[in-house]
Design an enzyme around this catalytic site. Structure first.
Site, PDB file in Angstrom:
ATOM      1  N   LYS A  83       0.840  -1.200   0.000  1.00  0.00           N
ATOM      2  CA  LYS A  83       0.000   0.000   0.000  1.00  0.00           C
ATOM      3  C   LYS A  83       0.874   1.249   0.000  1.00  0.00           C
ATOM      4  O   LYS A  83       1.903   1.301   0.691  1.00  0.00           O
ATOM      5  CB  LYS A  83      -0.899  -0.017   1.229  1.00  0.00           C
ATOM      6  N   SER A 159      -9.279   1.703   3.701  1.00  0.00           N
ATOM      7  CA  SER A 159      -8.458   2.486   2.798  1.00  0.00           C
ATOM      8  C   SER A 159      -7.426   1.657   2.016  1.00  0.00           C
ATOM      9  O   SER A 159      -6.742   2.192   1.143  1.00  0.00           O
ATOM     10  CB  SER A 159      -7.717   3.572   3.580  1.00  0.00           C
ATOM     11  N   SER A 183      -9.396  -0.485   7.846  1.00  0.00           N
ATOM     12  CA  SER A 183      -8.902  -0.263   6.491  1.00  0.00           C
ATOM     13  C   SER A 183      -8.259  -1.464   5.822  1.00  0.00           C
ATOM     14  O   SER A 183      -8.045  -1.450   4.612  1.00  0.00           O
ATOM     15  CB  SER A 183      -7.911   0.908   6.482  1.00  0.00           C
TER      16      SER A 183
END
Length: 469
Positions: A83, A159, A183
């Site tokens: 990420k 997220s 997330s």
């Protein structure tokens, strides 16, 4: 089926077994992952950067080591995505924001990324995030909208939405995400994969998150066994995080011990506090039934959770204010409008407001600690809904103002720092994945992973392949 398609269907463990037997090489696997990214990326928008040349060079090195029967570490030659919140040396970490200067310099790896390199993993690219990871869906002014592999009109969640979509689509079997309020678990649930938020401190972080001790790192994978392998690698100690936990035994060693005899509480709706879509409730109940068939003692019981959203908002919004504190007015105009809103709320919070939220957090942790004196694990839906339309923070017509309105089962366990995992347990009437959440007491990561693995081994976690991309 071409060899490339075959390889993108394999787990990390299956890739490693194939390397050892000489059935195929890391170059084959990495090339297949890159071809898959090229095919699906225009549709889902899961990656902000793909390091194809570097990945292939690393795969060549790994292939040489496997040929010499000298693999390095536990993930040698396995393609892994990261990420775009984690630092990765040699390239920018923009965190979904137009306010971050890509020029750098970028000399450091985050602890988890450093552990991946040490174990020979091939870093294939950085995945999308909303700006600074602030919300439960993945879209940003910098990178646009990330879409769901099962239905391109729906959100991938967030997220860590890019990581979830990448794993679901075979663009590398492993990814690492962050989880400050759900997330990792939210997008894993929406995209039909496994995601774990381990006990806070299990995976070291650097730099420390502006969202404080709400923010965890976690593995994302096609199943619990792959995630256990990844967790054992990235939880290695790093002196840069003074809040890391002492080294713990790896979870892989106890993964197959099953759930027989475990005391498991099943809370369908936190005592009626949460309206759960019927298709979601039915799928989760079936998953709970499978745990009972595997020998667990199931009791319907609700933890003492009065909605802690105000305390969470105070802490989360204050963190958002902190992460943007140094920005000038022109830079602030570049921010996601929703982020600007919560920054303004965070700036209005006083130190006493913040400490009151900490007190509420500690009380919630005390109550959950008492609950786990009776129950080994707690099961809930991961989310009360399946994936909704892409590009919005909340489902249209829901009446929710912020993403926390539709994530009532996830953010409480960031407040308490407990390990929590999501396991796919079915699809809804539209063919969209549904997640079952397993929560343990603090430090009971291995127990959570055992239960998750048992569901996978029993077949309860199998889903049809994504059809959107």
């Amino acid at each position: 089926m071409t060899e490339s398609m075959f390889l993108t269907d394999l787990t990390a463990r299956q890739l490693l077994a194939g390397y050892e037997k000489g059935d195929f090489s890391p170059v084959d696997a990495v090339r297949a992952a890159l071809e898959r990214i090229e095919a699906v990326e225009p549709l889902v928008n899961a990656f902000v950067r793909v390091d194809a040349d570097e990945a292939l060079a690393a795969a060549e090195d790994a292939a040489g080591r496997w040929h010499r029967k000298e693999p390095r570490g536990r993930l040698d030659g396995v393609p892994v995505s990261v990420k775009d919140i984690f630092l990765q040396r040699g390239g920018p970490t923009l965190r979904g924001s137009r306010t971050v200067d890509p020029a750098g310099p970028w000399p450091d790896d985050a602890p988890a990324v450093a552990r991946l390199r040490e174990h020979g993993a091939v870093l294939i690219g950085k995945t999308t995030t909303p700006e600074f990871g602030w919300k439960g869906v993945t879209d940003s002014p910098l990178n646009g909208v990330t879409r769901n592999p099962y239905d391109l009109s729906r959100t991938a969640g967030g997220s860590s939405g890019g990581s979830a979509a990448a794993v679901a689509l075979g663009a590398g079997p492993l990814s690492i995400g962050t989880d400050g309020g759900g997330s990792v678990r939210i997008p894993a649930s929406f995209c039909g994969i496994f995601g774990l938020k381990p006990t806070y401190g299990r995976i070291p972080l650097f730099p420390s998150s502006p969202f404080g001790t709400l923010a965890h790192a976690g593995p994302m994978a096609r199943d619990a066994a792959d995630a256990a392998l990844l967790l054992d690698v990235i939880s290695g100690a790093d002196w840069r995080d003074w809040s890391q936990l002492a080294p713990a035994p790896g979870v892989t060693a106890t993964l197959s011990e099953g759930v027989a005899g475990l005391r498991i509480a099943y809370s369908p709706s936190f005592g009626g506090q949460v309206a759960v879509r019927p298709s979601v409730a039915a799928a989760v109940r079936r998953g709970v039934g499978r745990l009972a068939e595997l020998g667990a003692y199931i009791e319907e019981a609700d933890p003492d959770i009065s909605d802690p959203v105000e305390a969470f908002h105070t802490l989360w919004f204050s963190g958002a204010a902190r992460v943007t504190q140094s920005l000038g007015e022109e830079q602030r105009e570049l921010l996601d409008p929703g982020l600007r809103e919560i920054v303004a709320e965070g700036e209005r919070a006083s130190a006493l407001d913040y400490l009151a939220a900490v007190d509420a957090r500690m009380e919630l942790g005390r109550r959950l600690g008492r609950f786990h004196e009776t129950y080994d694990l707690l099961v809930t839906p991961t989310l009360p809904i399946a994936a909704f339309e892409a590009g919005v923070e909340t489902p249209k017509g829901s009446g929710h103002r912020r993403w926390t309105g539709w994530t009532p089962f996830t953010y409480p366990f960031n407040l308490t720092q407990q390990p929590a995992a999501t396991v796919p347990c079915g699809v809804d009437e539209d063919g969209l994945p549904i997640g079952l959440q397993l929560i343990g007491a603090r430090h009971a990561d291995a127990l959570v992973m055992r239960a998750a693995h048992a569901l996978y081994e029993s077949g309860a976690a199998s889903l049809p392949a994504p059809t959107g991309a």
